[in-house]
Design a protein around this motif. Structure first.
Motif, mmCIF file in Angstrom:
data_model
loop_
_atom_site.group_PDB
_atom_site.id
_atom_site.type_symbol
_atom_site.label_atom_id
_atom_site.label_comp_id
_atom_site.label_asym_id
_atom_site.label_seq_id
_atom_site.Cartn_x
_atom_site.Cartn_y
_atom_site.Cartn_z
ATOM 1 N N LEU A 90 1.839 5.381 -12.097
ATOM 2 C CA LEU A 90 0.402 5.563 -12.224
ATOM 3 C C LEU A 90 0.091 6.883 -12.910
ATOM 4 C CD1 LEU A 90 -0.694 4.424 -8.655
ATOM 5 C CD2 LEU A 90 -0.767 3.069 -10.761
ATOM 6 N N ALA A 91 -1.119 6.992 -13.454
ATOM 7 C CA ALA A 91 -1.565 8.265 -14.005
ATOM 8 C C ALA A 91 -1.736 9.273 -12.868
ATOM 9 C CB ALA A 91 -2.891 8.075 -14.741
ATOM 10 N N PRO A 92 -1.490 10.562 -13.116
ATOM 11 C CA PRO A 92 -1.632 11.561 -12.054
ATOM 12 C C PRO A 92 -3.043 11.599 -11.476
ATOM 13 C CG PRO A 92 -0.508 12.486 -13.969
ATOM 14 C CD PRO A 92 -1.037 11.152 -14.380
ATOM 15 N N SER A 93 -3.127 11.920 -10.185
ATOM 16 C CA SER A 93 -4.418 12.139 -9.546
ATOM 17 C C SER A 93 -4.982 13.487 -9.993
ATOM 18 C CB SER A 93 -4.251 12.122 -8.026
ATOM 19 O OG SER A 93 -5.432 12.516 -7.371
ATOM 20 N N SER A 94 -6.276 13.664 -9.818
ATOM 21 C CA SER A 94 -6.879 14.971 -10.100
ATOM 22 C C SER A 94 -6.850 15.869 -8.871
ATOM 23 C CB SER A 94 -8.332 14.795 -10.565
ATOM 24 O OG SER A 94 -9.117 14.189 -9.548
ATOM 25 N N THR A 95 -6.328 15.334 -7.741
ATOM 26 C CA THR A 95 -6.242 16.094 -6.503
ATOM 27 C C THR A 95 -4.825 15.988 -5.946
ATOM 28 O OG1 THR A 95 -6.797 14.297 -4.968
ATOM 29 C CG2 THR A 95 -8.637 15.422 -6.063
ATOM 30 N N ASP A 96 -4.652 16.466 -4.729
ATOM 31 C CA ASP A 96 -3.328 16.405 -4.096
ATOM 32 C C ASP A 96 -3.095 15.111 -3.336
ATOM 33 O OD1 ASP A 96 -5.088 16.831 -2.027
ATOM 34 O OD2 ASP A 96 -3.936 18.431 -1.076
ATOM 35 N N LYS A 97 -4.011 14.124 -3.450
ATOM 36 C CA LYS A 97 -3.858 12.851 -2.742
ATOM 37 C C LYS A 97 -4.043 11.686 -3.709
ATOM 38 C CE LYS A 97 -5.674 14.607 1.652
ATOM 39 N NZ LYS A 97 -6.068 15.931 1.157
ATOM 40 N N GLN A 98 -3.327 10.597 -3.406
ATOM 41 C CA GLN A 98 -3.467 9.365 -4.204
ATOM 42 C C GLN A 98 -3.094 8.174 -3.333
ATOM 43 O OE1 GLN A 98 -0.920 8.788 -7.784
ATOM 44 N NE2 GLN A 98 -2.835 8.535 -8.913
ATOM 45 N N VAL A 99 -3.878 7.095 -3.447
ATOM 46 C CA VAL A 99 -3.635 5.863 -2.694
ATOM 47 C C VAL A 99 -3.692 4.687 -3.667
ATOM 48 C CG1 VAL A 99 -4.375 4.364 -0.797
ATOM 49 C CG2 VAL A 99 -4.740 6.837 -0.647
ATOM 50 N N VAL A 100 -2.753 3.762 -3.529
ATOM 51 C CA VAL A 100 -2.774 2.546 -4.347
ATOM 52 C C VAL A 100 -2.509 1.349 -3.438
ATOM 53 C CG1 VAL A 100 -0.307 2.703 -4.937
ATOM 54 C CG2 VAL A 100 -1.856 1.388 -6.402
ATOM 55 N N SER A 101 -3.222 0.263 -3.673
ATOM 56 C CA SER A 101 -3.003 -0.990 -2.956
ATOM 57 C C SER A 101 -2.789 -2.102 -3.980
ATOM 58 C CB SER A 101 -4.193 -1.324 -2.053
ATOM 59 O OG SER A 101 -5.394 -1.397 -2.804
ATOM 60 N N ARG A 102 -2.057 -3.126 -3.570
ATOM 61 C CA ARG A 102 -1.693 -4.180 -4.542
ATOM 62 C C ARG A 102 -1.456 -5.494 -3.821
ATOM 63 N NH1 ARG A 102 0.399 -5.107 -9.539
ATOM 64 N NH2 ARG A 102 1.955 -6.753 -9.774
ATOM 65 N N ILE A 103 -1.808 -6.585 -4.493
ATOM 66 C CA ILE A 103 -1.389 -7.915 -4.088
ATOM 67 C C ILE A 103 -0.817 -8.597 -5.323
ATOM 68 C CG2 ILE A 103 -3.698 -8.916 -4.445
ATOM 69 C CD1 ILE A 103 -2.977 -10.811 -2.067
ATOM 70 N N GLY A 104 0.350 -9.211 -5.171
ATOM 71 C CA GLY A 104 1.024 -9.749 -6.349
ATOM 72 C C GLY A 104 1.822 -10.995 -6.033
ATOM 73 N N LEU A 105 2.257 -11.673 -7.082
ATOM 74 C CA LEU A 105 3.071 -12.874 -6.990
ATOM 75 C C LEU A 105 4.307 -12.694 -7.860
ATOM 76 C CD1 LEU A 105 3.206 -15.819 -5.887
ATOM 77 C CD2 LEU A 105 2.144 -16.546 -8.039
ATOM 78 N N HIS A 106 5.486 -12.951 -7.273
ATOM 79 C CA HIS A 106 6.767 -12.754 -7.967
ATOM 80 C C HIS A 106 7.532 -14.067 -7.982
ATOM 81 C CE1 HIS A 106 11.138 -11.225 -7.760
ATOM 82 N NE2 HIS A 106 10.755 -11.263 -9.015
ATOM 83 N N VAL B 271 0.858 -1.178 0.000
ATOM 84 C CA VAL B 271 0.000 0.000 0.000
ATOM 85 C C VAL B 271 0.896 1.229 0.000
ATOM 86 C CG1 VAL B 271 -1.758 1.338 1.236
ATOM 87 C CG2 VAL B 271 -1.840 -1.157 1.276
ATOM 88 N N ALA B 272 0.552 2.229 -0.818
ATOM 89 C CA ALA B 272 1.276 3.505 -0.835
ATOM 90 C C ALA B 272 0.268 4.645 -0.780
ATOM 91 C CB ALA B 272 2.134 3.616 -2.092
ATOM 92 N N PHE B 273 0.571 5.635 0.051
ATOM 93 C CA PHE B 273 -0.258 6.844 0.155
ATOM 94 C C PHE B 273 0.627 8.051 -0.099
ATOM 95 C CE2 PHE B 273 -1.408 10.503 2.816
ATOM 96 C CZ PHE B 273 -2.624 10.842 2.238
ATOM 97 N N GLN B 274 0.175 8.943 -0.970
ATOM 98 C CA GLN B 274 0.956 10.143 -1.295
ATOM 99 C C GLN B 274 0.102 11.399 -1.177
ATOM 100 O OE1 GLN B 274 2.342 11.847 -5.391
ATOM 101 N NE2 GLN B 274 3.828 10.248 -4.866
ATOM 102 N N LYS B 275 0.723 12.446 -0.640
ATOM 103 C CA LYS B 275 0.079 13.762 -0.581
ATOM 104 C C LYS B 275 1.016 14.788 -1.199
ATOM 105 C CE LYS B 275 -2.461 16.911 2.424
ATOM 106 N NZ LYS B 275 -2.030 18.115 1.686
ATOM 107 N N ALA B 276 0.477 15.626 -2.076
ATOM 108 C CA ALA B 276 1.272 16.636 -2.772
ATOM 109 C C ALA B 276 0.959 18.028 -2.237
ATOM 110 C CB ALA B 276 0.985 16.583 -4.269
ATOM 111 N N LYS B 277 1.919 18.916 -2.382
ATOM 112 C CA LYS B 277 1.740 20.322 -2.044
ATOM 113 C C LYS B 277 2.118 21.149 -3.262
ATOM 114 C CE LYS B 277 3.193 23.923 1.203
ATOM 115 N NZ LYS B 277 4.069 24.248 2.361
ATOM 116 N N ASN B 278 1.258 22.049 -3.672
ATOM 117 C CA ASN B 278 1.455 22.907 -4.853
ATOM 118 C C ASN B 278 1.458 22.108 -6.162
ATOM 119 O OD1 ASN B 278 1.730 25.211 -3.192
ATOM 120 N ND2 ASN B 278 3.917 24.791 -2.924
ATOM 121 N N GLY B 279 0.770 20.971 -6.167
ATOM 122 C CA GLY B 279 0.671 20.161 -7.378
ATOM 123 C C GLY B 279 -0.258 18.995 -7.149
#
Length: 369
Positions: free
Chosen positions: A350-366, A335-343
């Motif tokens: 990932l494609a850019p968010s339309s706001t200053d926040k974005q969250v992504v979660s993932r489950i995978g096999l390697h 899981v990754a959470f990001q908050k932007a300031k002035n952008g």
């Protein structure tokens, strides 16, 4: 008849001995990595998005590498490696089959010399103390300007690395620009240093490049940089809008980790300066984290990172759990959470968010092979 049979057996035994000796002196192997999973991002250009994507924990790739023992401590080396997308079967670069690493080289008591197409030391020396050491591509810094995701390699390169001496190893490489109109156009330099002793690992890297392009519109969500108009559409056809063209790029990075019992704290700093005739802009990244071995097979990783480019700042918090069924196969959740300031928020890949926040979660096999 008996003598002919004895002769045949003798010849067969000799051939077997010679074949065994040749096998002991020459090694060729096929290797690779495949990774796939399901990700959900809460905001990609204003909409939630579910992805069945690949190459997240480790890039999908296959390669062939080998060596030949030349005697006297010398070896001939070669390698060719190609990247692809497991989810679609497409090549990462449709114009290059072996786009990740291709080289031929010679190693001996005083070091290794390689020639070909190879990543710089920003990738090769820093990546194992970055983003939870073996984390998720979503944890890389916005835009991957410091090349932790190995999206930049040096063409026409000559590379030298020393043997390990008291825990230290050093490397240097140059990529000839091969432009007839200029002796410096398209030229690249890279330097690296590593130290490993017991629980401590530390790395330094530096790369100086000329004439590099970056897709800053799509990867950072910026409308313009240093007067160059950018498009946030990754499929933009017109390169002058899709890419930012830098005359000079200066990259520097340092990483370190120290294992204390079940904990492996790690840290990274990097900076990437982009220069044009209009001026310069620098991205600076700082990252701290730790891995914790819950069991010998199960590792929890957490990290925080801050990246700044011009007036925009991105703060990101990352968590990953990796369960190893074996040395080759790992199930993981991230899981990754990001908050932007002035952008806008824009988690790497990932494609850019339309706001200053974005969250992504993932489950995978390697799986490694």
């Amino acid at each position: 008849m008996h003598s002919k049979s004895t002769l045949a057996l003798a010849i067969g035994a000799a051939c077997a001995v010679l074949a065994g000796a040749a096998g002991a002196q020459t090694r060729v192997e096929l290797y690779g990595s495949v990774d796939a999973g399901v990700s959900y991002v809460n905001n990609a250009r204003g909409n939630g998005q579910t992805l069945v994507d690949s190459g997240n924990r480790s890039p999908d790739r296959f390669g062939i590498r080998g060596s030949e023992d030349l005697g006297g401590g010398y070896q001939a080396l070669f390698g060719i490696e190609s990247g692809f997308s497991l989810d679609t079967g497409a090549q990462k670069n449709p114009n290059k089959l072996f786009q990740r690493r291709t080289f031929v080289g010679l190693s001996g008591p005083i070091g290794t010399v390689s020639l070909g197409h190879m990543p710089d030391f920003m990738y090769d020396y820093l990546r194992f103390q970055s983003n939870g050491i073996m984390g998720s591509a979503y944890f890389f810094h916005p835009g991957n300007l410091d090349n932790q995701a190995n999206q930049f390699q040096i063409d026409n390169a000559v590379r030298y690395e020393t043997p390990v001496m008291r825990g230290f190893k050093f490397g240097a490489m140059v990529g000839a620009g091969e432009q007839p109109e200029s002796s410096v156009k398209g030229r690249h330099y890279s330097l690296g240093a590593q130290y490993a002793s017991g629980p401590l690992k530390a790395n330094l890297a530096y790369t100086k490049s000329r004439d590099r392009a970056f897709n800053l519109g799509a990867t950072l969500g910026l409308p313009s940089v240093l007067g160059q108009a950018l498009s946030s559409d990754p499929s933009a056809v017109d390169a002058k809008y899709a890419n930012f063209n830098a005359d000079r790029v200066t990259s520097f990075g340092a990483t370190g980790s120290y294992t204390i019992g079940r904990f492996t704290p790690h840290a990274m700093v990097s900076s990437v300066k982009l220069e044009t005739r209009a001026g310069a802009e620098t991205q600076r990244n700082v990252e701290l984290g730790t891995d914790y071995a819950l069991t010998p097979a199960d590792t929890l990783g957490v990290s925080v990172a801050t990246s700044k480019f011009g007036e925009v700042r991105w703060d990101q918090f990352n968590v990953i759990n990796m369960y190893r069924f074996s040395k080759r196969t790992t199930l993981y959740g991230a899981v990754a959470f990001q908050k932007a300031k002035n952008g806008v928020a824009v988690i790497q890949g990932l494609a850019p968010s339309s706001t200053d926040k974005q969250v992504v979660s993932r489950i995978g096999l390697h799986h490694l092979f």
